[in-house]
Design an enzyme around this catalytic site. Structure first.
Site, PDB file in Angstrom:
ATOM      1  N   CYS A   2       0.719  -1.298   0.017  1.00  0.00           N
ATOM      2  CA  CYS A   2       0.030  -0.025   0.042  1.00  0.00           C
ATOM      3  C   CYS A   2       0.935   1.186   0.068  1.00  0.00           C
ATOM      4  O   CYS A   2       2.100   1.296   0.436  1.00  0.00           O
ATOM      5  CB  CYS A   2      -1.060   0.100   1.390  1.00  0.00           C
ATOM      6  SG  CYS A   2      -2.002  -1.158   1.437  1.00  0.00           S
ATOM      7  N   ARG A  27       2.988   0.477  -5.380  1.00  0.00           N
ATOM      8  CA  ARG A  27       2.828  -0.387  -3.918  1.00  0.00           C
ATOM      9  C   ARG A  27       1.748  -1.193  -3.814  1.00  0.00           C
ATOM     10  O   ARG A  27       1.504  -1.774  -2.781  1.00  0.00           O
ATOM     11  CB  ARG A  27       3.007   0.635  -2.850  1.00  0.00           C
ATOM     12  CG  ARG A  27       4.545   1.330  -2.918  1.00  0.00           C
ATOM     13  CD  ARG A  27       4.670   2.246  -1.831  1.00  0.00           C
ATOM     14  NE  ARG A  27       4.613   1.843  -0.445  1.00  0.00           N
ATOM     15  CZ  ARG A  27       5.515   0.953   0.199  1.00  0.00           C
ATOM     16  NH1 ARG A  27       6.860   1.423  -0.648  1.00  0.00           N
ATOM     17  NH2 ARG A  27       5.471   0.636   1.309  1.00  0.00           N
ATOM     18  N   TRP A  76      -3.047  -2.388  -1.620  1.00  0.00           N
ATOM     19  CA  TRP A  76      -2.814  -4.052  -2.021  1.00  0.00           C
ATOM     20  C   TRP A  76      -3.326  -4.605  -0.870  1.00  0.00           C
ATOM     21  O   TRP A  76      -3.029  -4.512   0.298  1.00  0.00           O
ATOM     22  CB  TRP A  76      -1.406  -4.178  -2.113  1.00  0.00           C
ATOM     23  CG  TRP A  76      -0.866  -5.454  -2.325  1.00  0.00           C
ATOM     24  CD1 TRP A  76      -0.778  -5.814  -3.783  1.00  0.00           C
ATOM     25  CD2 TRP A  76      -0.884  -6.605  -1.763  1.00  0.00           C
ATOM     26  NE1 TRP A  76      -0.333  -7.359  -3.727  1.00  0.00           N
ATOM     27  CE2 TRP A  76      -0.454  -7.772  -2.442  1.00  0.00           C
ATOM     28  CE3 TRP A  76      -0.673  -6.817  -0.110  1.00  0.00           C
ATOM     29  CZ2 TRP A  76       0.092  -8.954  -1.963  1.00  0.00           C
ATOM     30  CZ3 TRP A  76      -0.227  -8.223   0.307  1.00  0.00           C
ATOM     31  CH2 TRP A  76       0.291  -9.032  -0.391  1.00  0.00           C
ATOM     32  N   ASN A 112      -0.626   1.891   5.991  1.00  0.00           N
ATOM     33  CA  ASN A 112       0.297   0.991   5.364  1.00  0.00           C
ATOM     34  C   ASN A 112       0.638  -0.117   6.325  1.00  0.00           C
ATOM     35  O   ASN A 112       1.489   0.506   7.128  1.00  0.00           O
ATOM     36  CB  ASN A 112       1.317   1.653   4.354  1.00  0.00           C
ATOM     37  CG  ASN A 112       2.505   0.480   4.052  1.00  0.00           C
ATOM     38  OD1 ASN A 112       3.421   0.775   3.698  1.00  0.00           O
ATOM     39  ND2 ASN A 112       2.021  -0.544   3.644  1.00  0.00           N
ATOM     40  N   GLY A 113       0.358  -1.368   6.305  1.00  0.00           N
ATOM     41  CA  GLY A 113       0.925  -2.345   7.007  1.00  0.00           C
ATOM     42  C   GLY A 113      -0.112  -3.372   7.494  1.00  0.00           C
ATOM     43  O   GLY A 113      -1.056  -3.498   6.705  1.00  0.00           O
ATOM     44  N   GLU A 495      16.289 -16.263 -11.960  1.00  0.00           N
ATOM     45  CA  GLU A 495      15.738 -14.743 -12.014  1.00  0.00           C
ATOM     46  C   GLU A 495      15.011 -14.735 -13.689  1.00  0.00           C
ATOM     47  O   GLU A 495      13.978 -14.014 -13.409  1.00  0.00           O
ATOM     48  CB  GLU A 495      16.903 -13.793 -12.036  1.00  0.00           C
ATOM     49  CG  GLU A 495      16.570 -12.236 -12.367  1.00  0.00           C
ATOM     50  CD  GLU A 495      15.793 -11.769 -11.414  1.00  0.00           C
ATOM     51  OE1 GLU A 495      15.384 -12.510 -10.289  1.00  0.00           O
ATOM     52  OE2 GLU A 495      15.314 -10.570 -11.622  1.00  0.00           O
ATOM     53  N   LYS A 499      11.108 -13.663 -13.677  1.00  0.00           N
ATOM     54  CA  LYS A 499      10.591 -12.529 -14.473  1.00  0.00           C
ATOM     55  C   LYS A 499       9.569 -12.775 -15.390  1.00  0.00           C
ATOM     56  O   LYS A 499       8.880 -12.085 -15.518  1.00  0.00           O
ATOM     57  CB  LYS A 499      11.656 -11.722 -15.349  1.00  0.00           C
ATOM     58  CG  LYS A 499      12.876 -10.944 -14.655  1.00  0.00           C
ATOM     59  CD  LYS A 499      12.590  -9.509 -14.351  1.00  0.00           C
ATOM     60  CE  LYS A 499      12.016  -9.363 -13.027  1.00  0.00           C
ATOM     61  NZ  LYS A 499      12.994  -9.543 -11.989  1.00  0.00           N
ATOM     62  N   GLU A 502       6.236 -13.495 -13.393  1.00  0.00           N
ATOM     63  CA  GLU A 502       5.437 -12.416 -12.670  1.00  0.00           C
ATOM     64  C   GLU A 502       4.833 -11.511 -13.587  1.00  0.00           C
ATOM     65  O   GLU A 502       3.862 -10.701 -13.222  1.00  0.00           O
ATOM     66  CB  GLU A 502       6.595 -11.735 -11.702  1.00  0.00           C
ATOM     67  CG  GLU A 502       7.413 -11.101 -12.246  1.00  0.00           C
ATOM     68  CD  GLU A 502       8.226 -10.259 -11.100  1.00  0.00           C
ATOM     69  OE1 GLU A 502       7.832 -10.039  -9.754  1.00  0.00           O
ATOM     70  OE2 GLU A 502       9.661 -10.339 -11.416  1.00  0.00           O
ATOM     71  N   HIS A 518      15.200 -36.158 -13.049  1.00  0.00           N
ATOM     72  CA  HIS A 518      14.639 -36.666 -11.797  1.00  0.00           C
ATOM     73  C   HIS A 518      13.041 -36.386 -11.645  1.00  0.00           C
ATOM     74  O   HIS A 518      12.533 -36.442 -10.508  1.00  0.00           O
ATOM     75  CB  HIS A 518      15.606 -36.226 -10.574  1.00  0.00           C
ATOM     76  CG  HIS A 518      16.813 -36.659 -10.610  1.00  0.00           C
ATOM     77  ND1 HIS A 518      17.255 -37.874 -10.499  1.00  0.00           N
ATOM     78  CD2 HIS A 518      18.053 -35.809 -11.178  1.00  0.00           C
ATOM     79  CE1 HIS A 518      18.537 -38.234 -10.697  1.00  0.00           C
ATOM     80  NE2 HIS A 518      19.073 -36.844 -11.036  1.00  0.00           N
ATOM     81  N   LYS A 618       5.141  -3.850  -5.071  1.00  0.00           N
ATOM     82  CA  LYS A 618       6.683  -3.549  -5.225  1.00  0.00           C
ATOM     83  C   LYS A 618       7.323  -3.864  -3.829  1.00  0.00           C
ATOM     84  O   LYS A 618       8.285  -4.835  -3.803  1.00  0.00           O
ATOM     85  CB  LYS A 618       7.014  -2.128  -5.397  1.00  0.00           C
ATOM     86  CG  LYS A 618       8.565  -1.804  -5.505  1.00  0.00           C
ATOM     87  CD  LYS A 618       9.078  -1.988  -6.823  1.00  0.00           C
ATOM     88  CE  LYS A 618      10.620  -2.042  -6.990  1.00  0.00           C
ATOM     89  NZ  LYS A 618      11.138  -2.928  -8.027  1.00  0.00           N
TER      90      LYS A 618
HETATM   91  C1  F6R Z   1      10.729  -9.694  -8.467  1.00  0.00           C
HETATM   92  C2  F6R Z   1      10.917  -8.669  -7.406  1.00  0.00           C
HETATM   93  C3  F6R Z   1      10.879  -9.222  -6.040  1.00  0.00           C
HETATM   94  C4  F6R Z   1      11.663  -8.614  -4.980  1.00  0.00           C
HETATM   95  C5  F6R Z   1      11.395  -8.964  -3.586  1.00  0.00           C
HETATM   96  C6  F6R Z   1      12.581  -8.431  -2.441  1.00  0.00           C
HETATM   97  O1  F6R Z   1      10.868  -8.931  -9.780  1.00  0.00           O
HETATM   98  O2  F6R Z   1      11.163  -7.574  -7.511  1.00  0.00           O
HETATM   99  O3  F6R Z   1      10.919 -10.629  -5.927  1.00  0.00           O
HETATM  100  O4  F6R Z   1      13.053  -8.859  -5.036  1.00  0.00           O
HETATM  101  O5  F6R Z   1      10.409  -8.782  -3.163  1.00  0.00           O
HETATM  102  O6  F6R Z   1      12.230  -6.949  -2.618  1.00  0.00           O
HETATM  103  P1  F6R Z   1      13.419  -6.105  -1.875  1.00  0.00           P
HETATM  104  O7  F6R Z   1      14.504  -6.262  -2.615  1.00  0.00           O
HETATM  105  O8  F6R Z   1      12.813  -4.887  -2.022  1.00  0.00           O
HETATM  106  O9  F6R Z   1      13.665  -6.565  -0.680  1.00  0.00           O
END
Ligand code: F6R
Length: 623
Positions: A2, A27, A76, A112-113, A495, A499, A502, A518, A618
């Site tokens: 949020c 967010r 969120w 937020n929280g 990674e 990507k 998501e 396996h 995010k």
């Molecule tokens: C994926 C992504 C997330 C963050 C994860 C950690 O694209 O961005 O997997 O890497 O939520 O976030 P931070 O780095 O802010 O602790």
């Protein structure tokens, strides 16, 4: 998650709040709302479900709400489905929650929280005659403030402090009290909150981009502190209600970096900023052909004391940890364990003298990573944080901080912060290795030189993105993909696969190539795309054989190699991508770029919201 914003000054608040929310939409984006007061009048509350655009349209971009003091929220969902009733702001009165028009409540708030004991608090409030129109913990929090405020006839700060003592969990809270026009009250515990000071106006926000175009002068409010925010003054208080002073900080980020700058999406812009992010991170750690860790306190003594490293992080940052495990262990004899923060925090992990914990986080606010950091500190072991956001909770609480210089990252899917983290961890590994005598000075200089060339090589890959754009159109209708590799390449697969899934919503898995047989290989069928990452020459042929095994079962193959060691082009592979040659420990920094582009274009081809993928946010400030 949020995002919250607040404004008090002489200008009309609604437009400023909406603009701030637009910057915080990464967010959370399932509903939004604002509350604006015109002098002593009651707050006008407007809420909508869905993306912020709905609120912008409903308020005619803020023009149909009058007032110079207000708060806003983009949500969120945690407690309660995304709906207008559950959207913030929440009020202390018995408003039906439709969120339209003036409200008569004594308190209006955004949060937020997550409030962990909200059920118990709600029951207490119901026994005192309160009723609830939403399913949220925030409504409980706002009503608890109202309860103390009215019961004891105490001022806002004392009511907030009593609430902070009772509420368990995390919060960044912004409140307006009907009796106190032109004032916003704020409080914080474990959720990000900054307060900005302008000229005759003040701001609050969950993150810097929301206020960057108005002011660079900010205060970082700490846990269990509160603030009274007025146009011309900001006053801070501790949990006892005593006034305290906080140091003013200056934000160095360039305000353009929080704008899309002509790119269709933030993600594409941030992909293109990676050369710069990596270059700046390198420049902040390297001078005169030497890596300077002592400036963040990592002296020779500290490095000498390390006998074992735990790298702890979430998501992509955890993938950086996996890459750095391979790099550190190949350059030193120091064992490295890589842990998911959400597991680390609840497991019994032996931490002894000599254990050194590294937490990696873009936001510096990820709840699990923060909890892991605290656990390590409670065990008495030193903690290094590799963080992008200056002044974030993780940066403040760690013993040592290495800042990545990626600038603000807006797109939910990380790209440039990830690349900057890789650079920071590579340089840490090289310095550790050299200072402990594992590599010669010549080798040390060679690695630094190789690292310095990465930004330009990244930019070179980005110049040739059309081929990837074209190929992504051929895989856009896929339902399942696999990314396979060994060693460092496996870490890049993790990674690349994240990507892809998501932002494109295509099911995808990363597998250590040797593991496929396996069990997982049974999922390969006609047309399944298998991306083989094969930049490590010593295991290239082995991974290639695994790819051929997939081909024999109908898979379409993408090979990602270095220019120095391509796979032979005899028709086995459907599409081959190669990245410039480099020392192999740095190839992850190059190999990840085409995979980011592949995911980006696939998402665009599927018509999806690249910067704001469904169900995500995010910065994950809840468990
Ligand atoms: C994926 C992504 C997330 C963050 C994860 C950690 O694209 O961005 O997997 O890497 O939520 O976030 P931070 O780095 O802010 O602790």
């Amino acid at each position: 998650m949020c995002g919250i914003v607040g404004y008090v000054g002489k200008k009309q608040a609604a437009g400023i709040l909406l603009d701030g929310l637009r910057k915080l939409e990464y967010r959370g984006y399932d509903s939004a709302g604002i509350a604006v007061r015109n002098g002593a009048e009651n707050a006008q509350v407007v809420k909508t479900s869905g993306k912020l655009q709905a609120l912008i349209e409903k308020t005619e971009n803020g023009r149909n709400i009058c007032g110079t003091c207000g708060i806003g929220h983009t949500r969120w969902a945690t407690h309660g489905v995304p709906s207008v009733a559950n959207a913030h702001p929440h009020v202390s009165g018995n408003c039906a929650g439709t969120g339209n028009g003036p409200v008569e409540s004594s308190v209006v708030g955004v949060h937020n929280g997550i409030i962990e004991n909200y059920a118990e608090l709600k029951a207490k409030l119901m026994s005192k005659g309160y009723s609830f129109y939403s399913e949220t913990d925030t409504e409980v929090l706002v009503k608890l403030v109202d309860y103390y405020y009215n019961k004891y006839r105490i001022g806002p700060i004392d009511a907030i402090n009593r609430t902070m003592v009772r509420a368990r969990g995390s919060y960044a809270l912004a409140l307006m009290f009907t009796d106190y026009p032109n004032q916003i009250y704020a409080a914080r515990k474990d959720s990000p909150l900054i307060i900005g000071k302008g000229d005759g106006e003040s701001f609050l926000a969950s993150d810097v981009p929301a206020i960057l175009k108005h002011t660079r002068r900010v205060y970082y409010i700490q846990n269990h502190q509160s603030a009274r925010i007025e146009a011309d003054s900001i006053t801070f208080f501790d949990l006892n209600g005593d006034e305290i002073s906080l140091p003013e900080a200056t934000i160095e980020w360039d305000s353009q970096s929080a704008e899309r700058g002509g790119y269709e999406h933030f993600m594409l812009k941030e992909i293109h900023e990676q050369g710069m992010a990596v270059r700046n991170t390198f420049a902040s750690m390297v001078r005169n052909q030497a890596i300077h860790l002592e400036e963040c306190g990592l002296t020779q003594n500290v490095l000498n004391g390390i006998s074992h490293i735990d790298v702890v992080a979430c998501g992509s940052a955890w993938h950086v940890g996996v890459t750095s495990q391979y790099v550190i262990e190949s350059l030193t004899d120091i064992p490295v364990r890589v842990e998911l923060a959400s597991e680390f925090r609840y497991r019994n992990i032996p931490m002894n003298k000599g254990t050194f914990v590294i937490v990696i986080s873009q936001s510096g606010e990820t709840a699990d990573t923060l909890a892991a950091l605290r656990k390590a500190k409670e065990s008495g072991v030193p903690v290094l944080a590799v963080v992008n956001v200056v002044g974030s909770s993780i940066a403040r609480e760690a013993d040592y901080v290495l800042y990545t210089m990626a600038g603000p990252e807006i797109s939910v899917a990380t790209t440039k912060a990830y690349s900057a983290q890789l650079m920071a961890m590579d340089l840490f590994a090289i310095q550790l290795s050299y200072s402990r005598g594992f590599i010669t000075e010549e080798k040390y200089k060679y690695y630094i030189e190789e690292a310095s060339r990465l930004p330009q090589k990244i930019e070179q890959i980005l110049k040739n993105k059309e081929k990837l754009q074209w190929f992504s159109s051929r895989i856009s209708s896929q339902t399942s993909m696999f990314f396979i590799g060994r060693g460092l390449d496996y870490s890049i697969c993790l990674e690349g696969s994240l990507k892809m899934k998501e932002i494109s919503y295509i099911h995808s898995e990363a597998y250590a190539a040797g593991e496929l047989k396996h069990g997982t290989i049974s999922l390969i069928e006609d047309g399944t795309v298998v991306v083989g990452v094969m930049t490590e020459s010593s295991v290239l042929e082995k991974t290639f054989s695994n790819m051929i095994e997939c081909k024999a079962r109908g898979a379409r193959l993408i090979a990602l190699t270095s220019e120095e060691h391509p796979v032979s082009d005899d028709g086995e592979v459907d599409f081959q991508i190669s990245v410039p040659a480099s020392d192999e420990i740095f190839l992850p920094s190059l190999a990840v770029i085409p995979l980011q582009l592949l995911s980006y274009y696939t998402s665009v081809n599927r018509g999806l919201d690249v910067d704001k993928p469904r169900n995500l946010a995010k910065s994950v400030t809840v468990e």
